[in-house]
Design an enzyme around this catalytic site. Structure first.
Site, mmCIF file in Angstrom:
data_model
loop_
_atom_site.group_PDB
_atom_site.id
_atom_site.type_symbol
_atom_site.label_atom_id
_atom_site.label_comp_id
_atom_site.label_asym_id
_atom_site.label_seq_id
_atom_site.Cartn_x
_atom_site.Cartn_y
_atom_site.Cartn_z
ATOM 1 C CD GLU A 18 -2.889 -1.216 2.327
ATOM 2 O OE1 GLU A 18 -3.018 -0.379 2.809
ATOM 3 O OE2 GLU A 18 -3.481 -2.268 2.316
ATOM 4 C CD GLU A 35 -4.262 -5.917 2.909
ATOM 5 O OE1 GLU A 35 -5.101 -5.141 3.536
ATOM 6 O OE2 GLU A 35 -3.136 -6.176 3.288
#
Length: 367
Positions: free
Chosen positions: A186, A291
């Site tokens: 991320e 995710e």
């Protein structure tokens, strides 16, 4: 496709390919190399479904052998199990989610023994402040752990501990269990100390390369596939801005949670996953939705109305939703028995338009 046909198809594909896919580690174990090849092939059969911490705890239970929120909804375990190693770097015996690493090891190896796929995330503490991975107040944490930095020796110790964990993952017959390792994820956001606002692109690339090189070449860890997984991104240029290079990455991923107040999941997911599909083809990498999820799942038809349309036809090897916390009643991203979205999840699992694969439906991923 049954396992016999899958093996025949795999053999035919290998025979027809001039350059069979090879992982970033030239010395990867045979099982790890096989898993890598099969990540490409499985996408022709369907998308493997994954759930974080599925075997450890669920919506209202913890450490009950054999339980699984996913299994209790659709009759099968996830095809992909996610695990978390945050805290291991400090020498702790429990993760940041208060799970003993010994239990993670045991259940991860058990999932491999049943034929499932394992993926590991890592939320290491901030090396400068000692606070959590979410402490992003500094812009020097990454540079401090690179060679020559004040915290470089500490970072090497962290990687030593990770290496010890990975080489200790052994099946009943002594085989090193392959793992999809997803470090420093991320990074197109700024939620972690390695994020976009906290380091330069060159610093991030150097961090990634040093991590792979140290684990692979110094510590001799050869059961890992390395997964690159940005957060939301604007376009292909943004996605690859901090990409360390094809020789350092095995899988291209995306972390993108459905947060209705921030972005439109259908249009944004379509755009990003379509771009990911194209990048996977250009770079010769399998792709995954590493995710995702909608916290609390207030949309009872989310699985078929939101997730299924977004992943349909994108050539993904797997999609993983985040954990169902046992101690936070509203913090869950997967299905659980009795939740209002359970009937829709069963439709999602049984649909044939975009097959979703669970553990018992997998071919042999390691040969």
């Amino acid at each position: 496709m049954n396992k016999l046909l899958f093996i025949v198809f795999a053999a035919f594909s290998a025979a027809c390919s001039d350059t069979p896919p090879l992982p970033a580690d030239p010395q990867a174990t045979p099982e790890t190399r096989a898993l890598y090849r099969n990540l490409f092939r499985i996408a022709d059969e369907g998308v493997m479904f994954g759930h974080q911490d599925d075997a450890l705890y669920g919506h209202d239970w913890k450490y009950e052998e054999g339980r699984s929120d996913v299994r209790e909804c659709c009759g099968d375990y996830p095809a992909v199990f996610g695990w978390e190693l945050g805290g291991l770097e400090t020498g702790a015996d429990r993760s940041i989610d208060d799970v003993p690493f010994a239990e993670i090891t045991r259940l991860l190896c058990a999932a491999y023994g049943r034929g499932a796929v394992n993926t590991v995330s890592w939320h290491p503490q901030n090396p400068e402040s000692g606070a959590s991975a979410w402490d992003g107040k500094t812009s020097t944490a990454v540079s401090s752990i690179l060679p020559g930095g004040a915290n470089h020796a500490q970072f090497r110790l962290w990687l030593d501990r990770l290496a010890g964990f990975f080489v200790g993952l052994k099946s009943a017959d002594g085989t090193c269990v392959p793992v999809l390792f997803r470090p420093f994820h991320e990074h197109t956001g700024s939620g972690f100390w390695w994020g976009e606002a906290q380091c330069t692109p060159d610093e991030y690339k150097a961090l990634w390369r040093f991590t792979v090189e140290y684990l692979r070449d110094v510590k001799g860890v050869h059961n890992l596939l390395y997964v690159y997984s940005p957060d939301l991104y604007r376009d292909a240029e943004h996605y690859t801005e901090r990409y360390p290079g094809d020789e350092w990455v095995d899988v291209l991923g995306l972390d993108a949670y459905h947060r209705p107040q921030d972005w439109d999941f259908l249009s944004g997911g379509e755009r990003m996953l379509s771009t990911l599909q194209r990048l996977g083809r250009e770079h010769g990498k399998p792709t995954a939705f590493t995710e995702t999820g909608l916290e609390g799942i207030p949309d009872t038809a989310w699985w078929t109305r939101r997730l299924l349309p977004v992943i349909r036809g994108k050539g993904l090897s797997y999609v993983l939703v985040w954990r169902n916390a046992h101690d936070r009643p509203t913090h869950f991203f997967g299905p659980w028995h009795g939740h209002a979205s359970e009937p829709d999840f069963r439709k999602f699992a049984a649909n044939r338009e975009q097959p979703v694969l669970f553990e018992s439906q997998l071919p042999d991923m390691y040969h």
